[in-house]
Structures are given as C-alpha cells and as structure tokens.
Write a protein that holds these residues in place. Structure first.
Motif, PDB file in Angstrom:
ATOM      1  N   GLU B 527       0.843  -1.214   0.000  1.00 20.97           N
ATOM      2  CA  GLU B 527       0.000   0.000   0.000  1.00 20.97           C
ATOM      3  C   GLU B 527       0.873   1.255   0.000  1.00 20.97           C
ATOM      4  O   GLU B 527       0.576   2.241  -0.679  1.00 20.97           O
ATOM      5  N   ASN B 531       0.841   4.216  -2.833  1.00 22.60           N
ATOM      6  CA  ASN B 531       0.684   5.650  -2.567  1.00 22.60           C
ATOM      7  C   ASN B 531       1.868   6.458  -3.101  1.00 22.60           C
ATOM      8  O   ASN B 531       1.702   7.585  -3.565  1.00 22.60           O
ATOM      9  N   ARG B 534       1.411   7.070  -6.724  1.00 18.35           N
ATOM     10  CA  ARG B 534       0.417   8.144  -6.913  1.00 18.35           C
ATOM     11  C   ARG B 534       1.087   9.513  -6.713  1.00 18.35           C
ATOM     12  O   ARG B 534       0.823  10.462  -7.440  1.00 18.35           O
ATOM     13  N   TYR B 583     -11.771   6.421  -3.589  1.00 17.56           N
ATOM     14  CA  TYR B 583     -10.951   7.386  -2.840  1.00 17.56           C
ATOM     15  C   TYR B 583     -11.220   7.253  -1.332  1.00 17.56           C
ATOM     16  O   TYR B 583     -10.311   7.383  -0.517  1.00 17.56           O
ATOM     17  N   ARG B 586      -9.429   4.318   0.018  1.00 20.89           N
ATOM     18  CA  ARG B 586      -7.983   4.557   0.093  1.00 20.89           C
ATOM     19  C   ARG B 586      -7.610   5.591   1.154  1.00 20.89           C
ATOM     20  O   ARG B 586      -6.430   5.762   1.442  1.00 20.89           O
ATOM     21  N   TRP B 588      -8.096   8.766   0.612  1.00 17.95           N
ATOM     22  CA  TRP B 588      -7.630   9.898  -0.184  1.00 17.95           C
ATOM     23  C   TRP B 588      -8.714  10.981  -0.176  1.00 17.95           C
ATOM     24  O   TRP B 588      -9.861  10.743   0.212  1.00 17.95           O
ATOM     25  N   ARG B 593      -6.417  12.509  -4.214  1.00 14.88           N
ATOM     26  CA  ARG B 593      -5.028  12.735  -3.780  1.00 14.88           C
ATOM     27  C   ARG B 593      -4.833  12.168  -2.370  1.00 14.88           C
ATOM     28  O   ARG B 593      -5.697  12.332  -1.508  1.00 14.88           O
ATOM     29  N   PRO B 594      -3.715  11.477  -2.150  1.00 15.07           N
ATOM     30  CA  PRO B 594      -3.455  10.981  -0.791  1.00 15.07           C
ATOM     31  C   PRO B 594      -3.454  12.149   0.191  1.00 15.07           C
ATOM     32  O   PRO B 594      -2.970  13.231  -0.138  1.00 15.07           O
ATOM     33  N   THR B 595      -3.999  11.930   1.364  1.00 17.77           N
ATOM     34  CA  THR B 595      -3.999  12.996   2.374  1.00 17.77           C
ATOM     35  C   THR B 595      -2.688  12.943   3.160  1.00 17.77           C
ATOM     36  O   THR B 595      -2.036  11.896   3.224  1.00 17.77           O
ATOM     37  N   LYS B 598      -2.767  10.081   5.569  1.00 19.15           N
ATOM     38  CA  LYS B 598      -2.546   8.762   4.969  1.00 19.15           C
ATOM     39  C   LYS B 598      -1.056   8.529   4.711  1.00 19.15           C
ATOM     40  O   LYS B 598      -0.509   7.463   5.007  1.00 19.15           O
ATOM     41  N   LEU B 599      -0.426   9.559   4.184  1.00 18.44           N
ATOM     42  CA  LEU B 599       1.002   9.422   3.874  1.00 18.44           C
ATOM     43  C   LEU B 599       1.809   9.209   5.150  1.00 18.44           C
ATOM     44  O   LEU B 599       2.734   8.394   5.190  1.00 18.44           O
TER      45      LEU B 599
END
Lengths: 127, 612
Positions: B527, B531, B534, B583, B586, B588, B593-595, B598-599
């Motif tokens: 995962e 990310n 992305r 999204y 995920r 996102w 877009r990844p938040t 999340k990152l």
C-alpha cells in the motif's frame, strides 16, 4: 536405470537445474547443475537437454582413472581428479559440467530430484 | 548483507562510461522489499520533477526482488521502470524469462542506466566485469535478430534485453524484448533505452544467490510446486497458456472488438487456445522456475510470411485479434512477430491501430492522412502496414507513435471519446462497460489503463455488472496483493491460477531473507508503494487527481454492439460513484489525492511536501 529425456516436452524452465544444485550443493545456482538446458531460438524454438546417459565413454579417457561406475551412476573421485577436463571434452552428450567454484567436474548421480520436479515429464526414469 | 538479495546496485552513467557498484541499502530492503518497491523509491529520490523522459537526466531501472531466481514457482520475473515517455508519469513494466535470475546471479538487485551515450552501444555485464560496447553492427536491426546476433557473439549463456527500430526511433510505445519473445511492453521503456542509445543489455551471472534458510526454502518451495502440479487447471495452463482466456472473454462479452465498439468478436473461435495449438504452436516455453509454461512458441506460415514467434498470448490476441478484427490466428501471430521485431508494445499498438481504423471508417481521417492506405477492420495487410509505419514513424505513423491520446488531439472530430486510454496509456484487453470493477481498475492503475495491478472481471461477474456498489474495496485489495508479487520478484499467476496461497510466499520470503514479516505487514508495504506511485504523478503534474482517472467518454456515451453484453453502457454517474468509493477506501481526498494523514500513516512523511 538411467534418466531418460524427451526434449519435445522441455519448456526451458530450468527447475531441474535449480533443484539439482540445491540438492547437491545447497545452493541457488542452476549453473552448478549436473544437467544442461540450451534453447535453440528463434528457430526451431526447442530445447536441448544435456544429461548423462551412462554411456561410460568418460571412464577410459580419464588419464588418472578418477572416473568409475559405482552402482548405477558414474562417479568422479576428487582425490584422483587433476581437473584436466579431458572427460568434459570427450563426453558425447556435453553432460560433464564445471564451475569456477569447484576443482572437480560434476556429473549426474541419478538422485532423481530433477525427475520428481520436472513439470512436463521431459525427464523420466528409464530402464 | 541481507540474504535473498544479489547484494549490489549497479549504476552505469552512459554519458561518461562511469560504472559504480554500491551495496543495496538495507533501509531500502526493509522499507520497500524489492523490484517494484526499489524502482519507485529510487525514481522518486533521484529524479527531478519535470525532466524530459528522453533526456540525459532520465533513468532506466531494472530490478529483481528477494524471491527472484529462487526455488519458488515462477521466480523468473523482473520489473523495469522510469518516467514514462508515453504518459509523462510513473512508467513500469513487468517481464519474465531468464534475464531476472541472471542479473541477480551476477550479484545485482538493481541496474540503473543514467545519462546518454553519444553513439549506439550495448551494455555487457559479465558478473563483476561491466563494459559498454559499440552497437554499430546491430543498430537498426530487429529485437529478435539482435538477440540472436548477440547470443552468437557473446555466448548462449548470456541473457539479453533488446530494443527494435521503434525504440531507436523514439516511438513512445517501444518495448523491451528478451528471450525471443518476452516483453517489458508497457509505458515506453524501450523508448528510454533508445534515447540513451542502448540497443541491448547483456547479462551473465554465475554466483550463488545467498538465502537465510536453504532447507526451509526447499521445503516450502516443494509445497508450492506441488500445489501447482496437483491443481485441476494445471494441465490447461500448460496446454494453452493465457490463450485459454479467449473463449471465456467472448462468452462473457468482455473481449475488446473493433476498438472497443463491442465486447464480442464473432470470429473468436478462430483465435481460441485450441485453434492456436492446432494451427501454429510448436512448443511450450517457460520463464525461469515456472511449471505453468504459459509461453507458447509458434510457427506461423502462409504464402505471404513464414516466421517463428512467441505467442500470441491473450493480450495480443485481444488487442490485435479482436480489436483490429483479425479473424485468423496466423495473421495475429504474424502481427505479433512484427511488433516484437520492430519493438512495439502489442497492447498499445493494437489499441492505436484499432483506434485509427475507426477514425478512418468514420471519415475523421482519409487516405490523404494515411498516405493512400485504405484502413478497415479485419484487413491483416493494413494492420501489418500500420505496425511498420508506427515503428518507422512513416507518414501517419509519426502521429500514432506518440500514442492514441496525442493522435486523437491531432485527428479531432470527436475521436478523443474513443481513444481508449487513461493517463495516456492505452487500455489492455478487457471491455469494461459491463465490468465496472475492471473499469475502476483501469481508471486507477498506477501506470495508466493496464490490468496488471488489478484484474477484477470475475469480481464483476459475482457482484453485479451494471452498478458501482461493492467494487472499490476489491480493486484496492487487488492493487495491493497483485503488485506485491511484482515487489517480491515472482509471477502472480501461480497464486491466481494454481491457488498457491499468499502465506506460502510470505514463508518463502522469511526463509530467503530471514526477515520476519506477516502477510499483513507485506500488504501494508505494498500500500505504501501504491501511494508513492500516486505521489510520483502528483509531483509531475501538480493538478493531478480525479480528472486524470476519468476514462474516455465512450464508456457512458456509446452502447456496446452485439454479443452477450449488447447494449451495455455505464453512466457517467456510475463512473463518478466508483471513484468516490475508491478514494474513500484509500483514505484519499475527493480529488483523488493521498492525504497528509494517509502518507504519514504509511511512513511517507517525506513526500507530504509534494502535495502542495
């Protein structure tokens, strides 16, 4: 008993070489296998299997009498072998192998691991 | 040194010929596992955003994983990557054969090519000896011919990747060929090699790959192979390979036909696995350590041609057979040969040719554009000619060589609606208007419209073919599990088709590396990698998001014609609902877009800055 080969069934996957080297040397290194697989591409698109047929032609050519038949299989005595490689050159089936890590050539000892693992039965036991 | 790995990263600067070898960083091994993980991590760290993918700053990477070359079913797999010249985003392609274990046995986990050579060359890696050779004699020759020549010159025991004239000509769908028919086909990686003037990479490795517990690995490996040998579908796969899918895809109306105007090709039985076996197959051909041997080696011969070719595998049959409406397996195999020898991806190639034929049939382009060539579906000679035109950038081929997204902009006339691509990468071989999870897979794949990360057609059959519900979680799950195999450096097919459990791969990973990791932990790393890919797109295109995941309007504007999915269409609302769910799954934003949260959760704090 010898290990027979049906080249028309060989897919070149080299699982036989992988298990051979693992069984004998505990190493992931198909280049330390006592059989060879050679692709013939792009034409005719088939594989050649180099494997000892127990023809025994290597026995008399060895100048130091290091090669003998013990039971069903050919054996090379590491004490007597001088690594002259005459046996490698003389083998009509290109079935005696060398690797720079070893000081003695190696040859099939009929352990049968390759027969067990061949997924297409290109290798099999033959009387 | 951590066992299970080759041990070093080999870096060659083609501009000045400098060769460096460094130990594979342990931190990268622990955080990114291998292959796919190594590639995205390295590209992200080392590439400056906005560089020309065909310039000297661009890099080409090929990398193995911890299970590559080991006693694990189908461990002859390698991942290659770079910034895609076709899409401008993350570019990656997976391929098999015998190059992967050879690279690792030479002692390398990664080969990085940087800079540009001043004249055509080929790279030779012979264990520790690395050199750059003059390619004057082979430049201009076909991929397969080049491999044959180099094997004769260097020795049969060298494993070789080559490009064809298309790569040399910087055609953006150029592939890399190895083992006389195995390709890293997607995203224009052959184009990157062409820009670096690298005609071929030749490897010979003789070293033993170290593992943590060899007896333990033999034990689990034998169990995995036995699972293959005893699976009910084992013989079917050995006999037909991926061509076994052709009949099924037509029976469910998912076979791309005439540029995705239909999901059913009326002549599909002519292209089926059994017909192929009967008419052209001469041998089964396997990647390293693979029992399934999905490769079918063929001899296709008529009064017009007489060639040997690996394949066609399913994707080629779908994209050149169905999508260009060629109803004769011999013609499809010959087109496959032309793509291989000229060095273009059969998926993008078949898609672009199908698209161009439809443009012609609709009057958007005419013989004035095609140089007098009449284009029509079902005409093999027109397909053969178009392959050559694209590879050599002749006439209209120069436009098509840039990909279908670009061609649609040039052709106009509403053709963008049926240029079947996402993010600039042509869609592979499944029609999706009655397969929403598969559509979502294409929309959100990390390289553009490709099936490798998620293939969800059977999920659609089980969960409903005409709505968005119950799809996103499955696509997410597949996008973590399937790419995990590309990270470990093995083929996913023994898992998918022979039901070798993921837990066995985890055990093999532990035996190989000595690193204790649960299945869940490995999936979490997958995962993280997802990310990061992305974020690569976001860093390249600051506005990147939802709009880039939208498929061509054909999906909601044109109903499928004929076959079991006749009349099939998915509304624009369904497309949006798929993305909303996805999204959310995920973690996102609604813009895809990844938040930052999340990152951070995934240990990707260091890329949060690139969100703004």
């Amino acid at each position: 008993m010898i290990i027979g080969r049906d080249e028309s069934r060989c897919t070149g996957c080299k699982i036989c070489q992988l298990i051979c080297a693992l069984h004998h040397f505990k190493e992931h290194n198909p280049k330390k296998a006592a059989l060879g697989i050679t692709g013939e591409f792009p034409v005719p698109g088939t594989y050649k299997i180099s494997l000892c047929t127990q023809c025994e032609k290597c026995i008399p050519v060895c100048p130091t009498e290091a090669i003998s038949k013990q039971g069903d299989a050919i054996k090379i005595d590491p004490e007597k072998c001088t690594y002259c490689l005459i046996c490698v050159d003389e083998c009509p089936f290109n079935a005696i192998f060398v690797h720079r890590d070893f000081e003695v050539p190696f040859i099939c000892d009929l352990c049968g691991e390759c027969v067990e693992m061949c997924p297409t039965k290109a290798l099999y036991w033959e009387q | 040194m951590i066992p299970g790995y080759g041990g070093s990263v080999l870096r060659i600067d083609l501009s000045d010929g400098k060769v460096t070898k460094e130990p594979t960083p342990e931190e990268m091994i622990r955080d990114y596992i291998g292959a796919r993980g190594f590639i995205i991590y390295t590209l992200y760290k080392e590439l400056t955003p906005g560089i020309d993918p065909l310039g000297p700053e661009a890099k080409f990477i090929t990398s193995t994983g911890p299970l590559t070359g080991l006693f694990v079913p189908s461990s002859g797999k390698i991942q290659s990557g770079g910034k895609s010249p076709l899409t401008g985003g993350y570019g990656e392609s997976n391929s098999g054969g015998h190059f992967p274990e050879e690279l690792k046995m030479a002692g390398y986990d990664m080969l990085i090519l940087e800079g540009q050579h001043d004249k055509p060359c080929y790279v030779v890696v012979d264990d520790d000896d690395v050199r750059i050779e003059d390619a004057k004699e082979i430049w201009g020759k076909g991929s397969i011919t080049t491999e044959e020549i180099l094997k004769k010159n260097l020795g049969e025991d060298f494993q070789i990747m080559t490009i064809g004239p298309a790569g040399e000509n910087l055609v953006k769908i150029a592939c890399i060929t190895h083992d006389f028919g195995r390709q890293a086909g997607r995203t224009g990686l052959g184009t990157i090699l062409g820009s670096k003037k690298v005609k071929a990479i030749c490897i010979r490795g003789t070293k033993t790959i170290p593992v943590h517990d060899v007896d333990g690995l033999i034990k689990v490996g034998k169990r995995m192979y036995q699972q293959c040998f005893t699976n009910a579908a084992f013989e079917l796969w050995q006999t037909y390979g991926t061509a076994a899918v052709t009949n099924w895809a037509n029976r469910i109306g998912s076979f791309p036909t005439r540029n995705f105007q239909s999901g059913y090709f009326e002549l599909f039985t002519n292209l089926s696995g059994p017909r192929m076996r009967e008419e052209i197959v001469v041998n089964n051909k396997a990647c390293f350590a693979c029992a399934m041997c999905c490769g079918k080696y063929s001899h296709t011969k008529t009064k017009d041609y007489d060639v040997y070719v690996e394949g066609p595998e399913y994707e080629t049959t779908a994209m050149i057979g169905g999508n260009c409406a060629l109803g004769n397996i011999k013609d499809v195999a010959y087109a496959n040969y032309l793509c291989d020898e000229y060095g273009i991806d059969t998926i993008s190639g078949g898609s672009i040719i199908g698209f161009t034929i439809e443009c012609f049939e609709k009057g958007i382009i005419t013989t004035k554009d095609t140089g007098g060539l009449e284009l029509k579906f079902g005409d093999p000679k027109c397909v053969f000619e178009m392959i050559k035109k694209i590879a050599l950038k002749e006439g209209i081929g120069a436009v098509l060589a840039e990909g279908s997204r670009h061609a649609a902009k040039i052709f106009g006339g509403g053709s963008e609606k049926f240029a079947m691509q996402v993010k600039g990468l042509e869609q592979s071989g499944y029609e999706t208007r009655r397969s929403p999870a598969m559509l979502l897979s294409y929309m959100t794949s990390d390289i553009g419209a490709h099936h490798r990360p998620s293939w969800a057609v059977t999920h659609d059959l089980q969960s409903g073919r005409d709505h968005a519900r119950d799809k996103a979680w499955k696509v997410k799950e597949l996008q973590h599990t399937r790419p995990l195999f590309d990270t470990l450096g093995v083929c996913r097919l023994p898992w998918i088709e022979m039901q070798v459990p993921v837990s066995d791969y985890c055990e093999a990973y532990r035996m190989a590396t000595g690193i204790e990791r649960t299945e869940e932990e490995l999936i979490t790393i997958s995962e993280k990698i997802w990310n990061l890919t992305r974020m690569f797109w976001i860093r390249e295109f600051p506005d990147f998001g939802r709009a880039d995941d939208i498929p061509p309007a054909r999906i909601w504007e044109d109903k499928l014609k004929g076959g079991p999915t006749d009349g099939g269409v998915l509304s624009r609302e369904t497309v949006d609902a798929l993305l909303d769910d996805y999204y959310k799954e995920r973690g996102w934003s609604k813009d895809g877009r990844p938040t930052p949260e999340k990152l951070k959760e995934l240990g990707l704090d260091w890329v949060i800055k690139d969100l703004t």
